[in-house]
Design an enzyme around this catalytic site. Structure first.
Site, PDB file in Angstrom:
ATOM      1  N   LYS A  22       0.833  -1.215   0.000  1.00  0.00           N
ATOM      2  CA  LYS A  22       0.000   0.000   0.000  1.00  0.00           C
ATOM      3  C   LYS A  22       0.861   1.255   0.000  1.00  0.00           C
ATOM      4  O   LYS A  22       0.652   2.159  -0.813  1.00  0.00           O
ATOM      5  CB  LYS A  22      -0.890   0.001   1.254  1.00  0.00           C
ATOM      6  CG  LYS A  22      -1.547   1.349   1.550  1.00  0.00           C
ATOM      7  CD  LYS A  22      -2.399   1.315   2.803  1.00  0.00           C
ATOM      8  CE  LYS A  22      -1.688   1.522   4.101  1.00  0.00           C
ATOM      9  NZ  LYS A  22      -1.348   2.917   4.468  1.00  0.00           N
ATOM     10  N   ASN A  23       1.830   1.312   0.909  1.00  0.00           N
ATOM     11  CA  ASN A  23       2.577   2.563   1.075  1.00  0.00           C
ATOM     12  C   ASN A  23       3.591   2.815  -0.038  1.00  0.00           C
ATOM     13  O   ASN A  23       4.173   3.896  -0.113  1.00  0.00           O
ATOM     14  CB  ASN A  23       3.247   2.609   2.452  1.00  0.00           C
ATOM     15  CG  ASN A  23       2.210   2.827   3.547  1.00  0.00           C
ATOM     16  OD1 ASN A  23       1.057   3.164   3.265  1.00  0.00           O
ATOM     17  ND2 ASN A  23       2.608   2.602   4.791  1.00  0.00           N
ATOM     18  N   CYS A 118      -4.707  12.343  13.249  1.00  0.00           N
ATOM     19  CA  CYS A 118      -5.497  11.127  13.158  1.00  0.00           C
ATOM     20  C   CYS A 118      -5.323  10.369  14.458  1.00  0.00           C
ATOM     21  O   CYS A 118      -4.668  10.857  15.380  1.00  0.00           O
ATOM     22  CB  CYS A 118      -5.096  10.297  11.948  1.00  0.00           C
ATOM     23  SG  CYS A 118      -3.515   9.514  12.138  1.00  0.00           S
ATOM     24  N   ARG A 123       0.573  14.393  13.522  1.00  0.00           N
ATOM     25  CA  ARG A 123       1.043  14.222  12.153  1.00  0.00           C
ATOM     26  C   ARG A 123       1.058  15.518  11.336  1.00  0.00           C
ATOM     27  O   ARG A 123       0.360  15.636  10.321  1.00  0.00           O
ATOM     28  CB  ARG A 123       0.237  13.128  11.456  1.00  0.00           C
ATOM     29  CG  ARG A 123       0.273  11.833  12.232  1.00  0.00           C
ATOM     30  CD  ARG A 123      -0.397  10.694  11.530  1.00  0.00           C
ATOM     31  NE  ARG A 123       0.365  10.165  10.421  1.00  0.00           N
ATOM     32  CZ  ARG A 123      -0.049   9.161   9.659  1.00  0.00           C
ATOM     33  NH1 ARG A 123      -1.214   8.602   9.877  1.00  0.00           N
ATOM     34  NH2 ARG A 123       0.699   8.737   8.668  1.00  0.00           N
ATOM     35  N   ASP A 306       4.722   0.420  12.058  1.00  0.00           N
ATOM     36  CA  ASP A 306       3.532  -0.240  11.515  1.00  0.00           C
ATOM     37  C   ASP A 306       3.441  -1.713  11.920  1.00  0.00           C
ATOM     38  O   ASP A 306       2.456  -2.383  11.594  1.00  0.00           O
ATOM     39  CB  ASP A 306       3.497  -0.116   9.976  1.00  0.00           C
ATOM     40  CG  ASP A 306       3.247   1.316   9.526  1.00  0.00           C
ATOM     41  OD1 ASP A 306       2.804   2.130  10.354  1.00  0.00           O
ATOM     42  OD2 ASP A 306       3.501   1.614   8.344  1.00  0.00           O
ATOM     43  N   ARG A 398      -8.590  -0.622   4.620  1.00  0.00           N
ATOM     44  CA  ARG A 398      -7.743   0.426   4.039  1.00  0.00           C
ATOM     45  C   ARG A 398      -6.405  -0.148   3.611  1.00  0.00           C
ATOM     46  O   ARG A 398      -5.787   0.369   2.670  1.00  0.00           O
ATOM     47  CB  ARG A 398      -7.486   1.537   5.068  1.00  0.00           C
ATOM     48  CG  ARG A 398      -8.685   2.402   5.337  1.00  0.00           C
ATOM     49  CD  ARG A 398      -8.281   3.593   6.164  1.00  0.00           C
ATOM     50  NE  ARG A 398      -7.052   4.161   5.638  1.00  0.00           N
ATOM     51  CZ  ARG A 398      -6.175   4.871   6.335  1.00  0.00           C
ATOM     52  NH1 ARG A 398      -6.386   5.108   7.598  1.00  0.00           N
ATOM     53  NH2 ARG A 398      -5.088   5.335   5.771  1.00  0.00           N
TER      54      ARG A 398
HETATM   55  N1  EPU Z   1       6.377  14.623  11.082  1.00  0.00           N
HETATM   56  C1  EPU Z   1       6.475  15.961  11.419  1.00  0.00           C
HETATM   57  N2  EPU Z   1       6.436  16.882  10.411  1.00  0.00           N
HETATM   58  C2  EPU Z   1       6.288  16.531   9.112  1.00  0.00           C
HETATM   59  C3  EPU Z   1       6.215  15.184   8.778  1.00  0.00           C
HETATM   60  C4  EPU Z   1       6.257  14.235   9.793  1.00  0.00           C
HETATM   61  O1  EPU Z   1       6.606  16.310  12.589  1.00  0.00           O
HETATM   62  O2  EPU Z   1       6.248  17.425   8.260  1.00  0.00           O
HETATM   63  C5  EPU Z   1       6.434  13.609  12.156  1.00  0.00           C
HETATM   64  C6  EPU Z   1       5.158  12.782  12.269  1.00  0.00           C
HETATM   65  O3  EPU Z   1       4.176  13.443  13.035  1.00  0.00           O
HETATM   66  C7  EPU Z   1       5.672  11.514  12.910  1.00  0.00           C
HETATM   67  C8  EPU Z   1       7.071  11.367  12.294  1.00  0.00           C
HETATM   68  O4  EPU Z   1       7.412  12.662  11.801  1.00  0.00           O
HETATM   69  O5  EPU Z   1       5.773  11.693  14.287  1.00  0.00           O
HETATM   70  C9  EPU Z   1       7.180  10.388  11.157  1.00  0.00           C
HETATM   71  O6  EPU Z   1       6.114  10.588  10.261  1.00  0.00           O
HETATM   72  P1  EPU Z   1       6.198  10.304   8.698  1.00  0.00           P
HETATM   73  O7  EPU Z   1       6.061  11.596   7.986  1.00  0.00           O
HETATM   74  O8  EPU Z   1       7.379   9.461   8.388  1.00  0.00           O
HETATM   75  O9  EPU Z   1       4.875   9.454   8.488  1.00  0.00           O
HETATM   76  P2  EPU Z   1       4.001   9.475   7.173  1.00  0.00           P
HETATM   77  O10 EPU Z   1       4.862   9.709   6.019  1.00  0.00           O
HETATM   78  O11 EPU Z   1       2.814  10.346   7.387  1.00  0.00           O
HETATM   79  C10 EPU Z   1       4.256   6.950   6.566  1.00  0.00           C
HETATM   80  C11 EPU Z   1       3.329   5.794   6.370  1.00  0.00           C
HETATM   81  C12 EPU Z   1       2.768   5.361   7.711  1.00  0.00           C
HETATM   82  C13 EPU Z   1       3.938   4.970   8.614  1.00  0.00           C
HETATM   83  C14 EPU Z   1       4.922   6.146   8.735  1.00  0.00           C
HETATM   84  C15 EPU Z   1       6.160   5.809   9.532  1.00  0.00           C
HETATM   85  C16 EPU Z   1       2.501   6.182   4.141  1.00  0.00           C
HETATM   86  C17 EPU Z   1       1.366   6.555   3.266  1.00  0.00           C
HETATM   87  N3  EPU Z   1       2.269   6.191   5.450  1.00  0.00           N
HETATM   88  O12 EPU Z   1       3.462   7.979   7.146  1.00  0.00           O
HETATM   89  O13 EPU Z   1       1.948   4.236   7.477  1.00  0.00           O
HETATM   90  O14 EPU Z   1       3.461   4.613   9.882  1.00  0.00           O
HETATM   91  O15 EPU Z   1       5.327   6.573   7.427  1.00  0.00           O
HETATM   92  O16 EPU Z   1       6.816   4.729   8.976  1.00  0.00           O
HETATM   93  O17 EPU Z   1       3.586   5.866   3.667  1.00  0.00           O
HETATM   94  C18 EPU Z   1       0.200   2.720   7.934  1.00  0.00           C
HETATM   95  O18 EPU Z   1       0.430   2.191   6.830  1.00  0.00           O
HETATM   96  O19 EPU Z   1      -0.557   2.184   8.806  1.00  0.00           O
HETATM   97  C19 EPU Z   1       0.825   3.985   8.252  1.00  0.00           C
HETATM   98  C20 EPU Z   1       0.376   4.797   9.213  1.00  0.00           C
END
Ligand code: EPU
Length: 420
Positions: A22-23, A118, A123, A306, A398
């Site tokens: 998915k990701n 969420c 996030r 995850d 999802r």
């Molecule tokens: N963060 C910030 N500022 C930003 C971006 C992120 O503070 O601008 C923080 C987030 O709040 C979090 C940390 O950085 O505390 C890491 O977040 P990240 O941005 O890496 O998460 P994401 O990109 O929103 C993806 C996956 C998630 C997975 C995380 C961590 C996708 C679509 N989603 O989320 O997947 O948990 O990376 O590996 O790739 C899931 O599949 O169940 C899922 C939640």
């Protein structure tokens, strides 16, 4: 709303095939916005988040065709007309924010609803926005929307204060069409980031270093269409690995990528599970006694957040004490209260959970709060005495393709109960 009903106590045995990730699929489908012509994506999982992504891309003016049975999606993004991702589409899936970079790069303007928090944490997307503004985009936040404008994005040297997966992907996509060279430092090293870079390079982008913490992107004028196969889902693989160990089963997981599973394989071996790997398969034989093991979630190649909830179920019935530290998301222990209702002995303090293994869990009606928490409750149901009913299964849909069917084929007593 559908529920999943499980009668626990059957060891899983047999072979299960893993779906596309998915990701990886989400950013890759969205990367079609960067070019003209028709792209073909194979091994796309049939998931709610994929449907939400295709709805969003259609809304933006791309022409998307899904052949769900063949797991194939065709996207032609010649006629992009609409630079706006509205709230109703973004609120269904946070990853919609990934359209921001490609839209500014291609249309020079984008208006994307702010995703908001969420169940697992606040996030924020501040690092996505900071990076885009360093590339010359003018960013304003108005009425719950991010508005970004840039006549020409220009290459920049960008440092991420913390590792962000979609932040890295968003900026990498924007930088492919920028003037000059962009360097992303402290970039995410997840296999999904590398898969996106491979797709973009196959479209004519010039990206080096994906899979390391420094990614260099030399901007190009335009991209051409691509045919690309989505990589296997490492989190789905890990979920079935834990299920095999938990039920003291013997499961061969095929169509996966063991090279993406080092942390999970390492920790599962410490629990006593026997694990054999082949080029695209992993066999897991559950241990007689499950040993307790500590884990700390970290960006890749560390232990994935995850997989934290699923691993916690295993530790709930392990011998002894284990400590799980969650360092990625500030609120990713919501499953704990449901596991406790099933008899688990778990104490949470800040970002750490102390788990004292109990001999058995007992079935109960439980409520899923997010995708991975849902998977954890299904796993708990597989070993609990009696019947477990997991409600709010839409979370599971999802991100897990036909999960109950895959477990049925491995011998679990599990079914989807449709309301009405
Ligand atoms: N963060 C910030 N500022 C930003 C971006 C992120 O503070 O601008 C923080 C987030 O709040 C979090 C940390 O950085 O505390 C890491 O977040 P990240 O941005 O890496 O998460 P994401 O990109 O929103 C993806 C996956 C998630 C997975 C995380 C961590 C996708 C679509 N989603 O989320 O997947 O948990 O990376 O590996 O790739 C899931 O599949 O169940 C899922 C939640």
């Amino acid at each position: 709303m559908d529920r999943i009903r499980i009668e626990g106590g059957r060891p899983l045995k047999g072979v299960v095939e893993i779906s596309g990730a998915k990701n990886a699929a989400l950013p890759i489908l969205i990367s079609s916005l960067l070019g003209t012509g028709c792209n073909v994506y194979r091994n796309v999982p049939d998931l709610r988040d994929i449907h939400s992504t295709l709805d969003l891309l259609n809304h933006l003016g791309a022409d998307c065709r899904l052949n769900a049975a063949a797991h194939e999606v065709t996207i032609c993004a010649d006629g992009l007309i609409h630079p706006e991702a509205p709230y109703d589409l973004v609120r269904k899936m946070r990853a919609s924010i990934l359209v921001l970079g490609p839209l500014v790069a291609r249309l020079k303007t984008a208006r994307v609803s702010l995703p908001g928090g969420c169940a697992i944490g606040a996030r924020p997307i501040n690092l996505h926005l900071k990076g885009l503004s360093e590339m010359g985009a003018r960013i304003e936040l108005q009425h719950g929307y991010v508005e970004a404008k840039a006549d020409h994005l220009k290459g920049a040297d960008i440092y991420f204060d913390l590792v962000t997966v979609t932040g890295t992907e968003n900026l990498m996509m924007a930088a492919t069409l920028a003037d000059g060279t962009t360097v992303l430092r402290n970039a995410a090293r997840e296999p999904e980031v590398s898969a996106l870079a491979d797709t973009l390079n196959a479209m004519g982008a010039r990206i080096e270093g994906a899979g390391t913490s420094v990614i260099t992107i030399h901007g190009v004028e335009s991209l051409h269409p691509v045919k690309f196969r989505i990589i296997p889902d490492r989190i789905e693989t890990g979920t079935f690995m834990v299920a095999a160990a938990l039920t003291r089963g013997d499961v061969e997981i095929v169509g996966c990528e063991p090279g993406h599973l080092d942390a999970i394989i390492h920790k599962l071996r410490l629990t006593g599970a026997r694990i054999d790997t082949g080029p695209d398969r992993v066999r897991v034989i559950g241990p007689e006694t499950i040993h307790s093991v500590d884990i700390k979630t970290l960006p890749y190649p560390g232990f994935p957040t995850d997989m934290q909830a699923q691993f916690m179920v295993l530790m709930s019935v392990a011998q002894g004490l284990s400590l799980i530290s969650e360092t990625i998301f500030e609120n990713r222990f919501i499953h704990v209260s449901e596991l406790r209702r099933m008899g688990a002995d778990i104490t949470v303090s800040g970002n750490a959970a102390l788990i004292k293994g109990v001999p058995k869990l007992s079935g109960a009606p439980v409520m899923a709060s997010d995708l991975r928490a849902s998977a954890c409750l299904v796993l708990a149901g597989l070993i609990a005495e009696g019947v477990t009913e997991v409600q709010r299964v839409y979370h599971l849909d999802r991100g897990y393709e036909a999960m109950e069917k895959k477990f049925q084929a491995l011998g679990a007593a599990i079914e989807r109960v449709r309301d009405g």
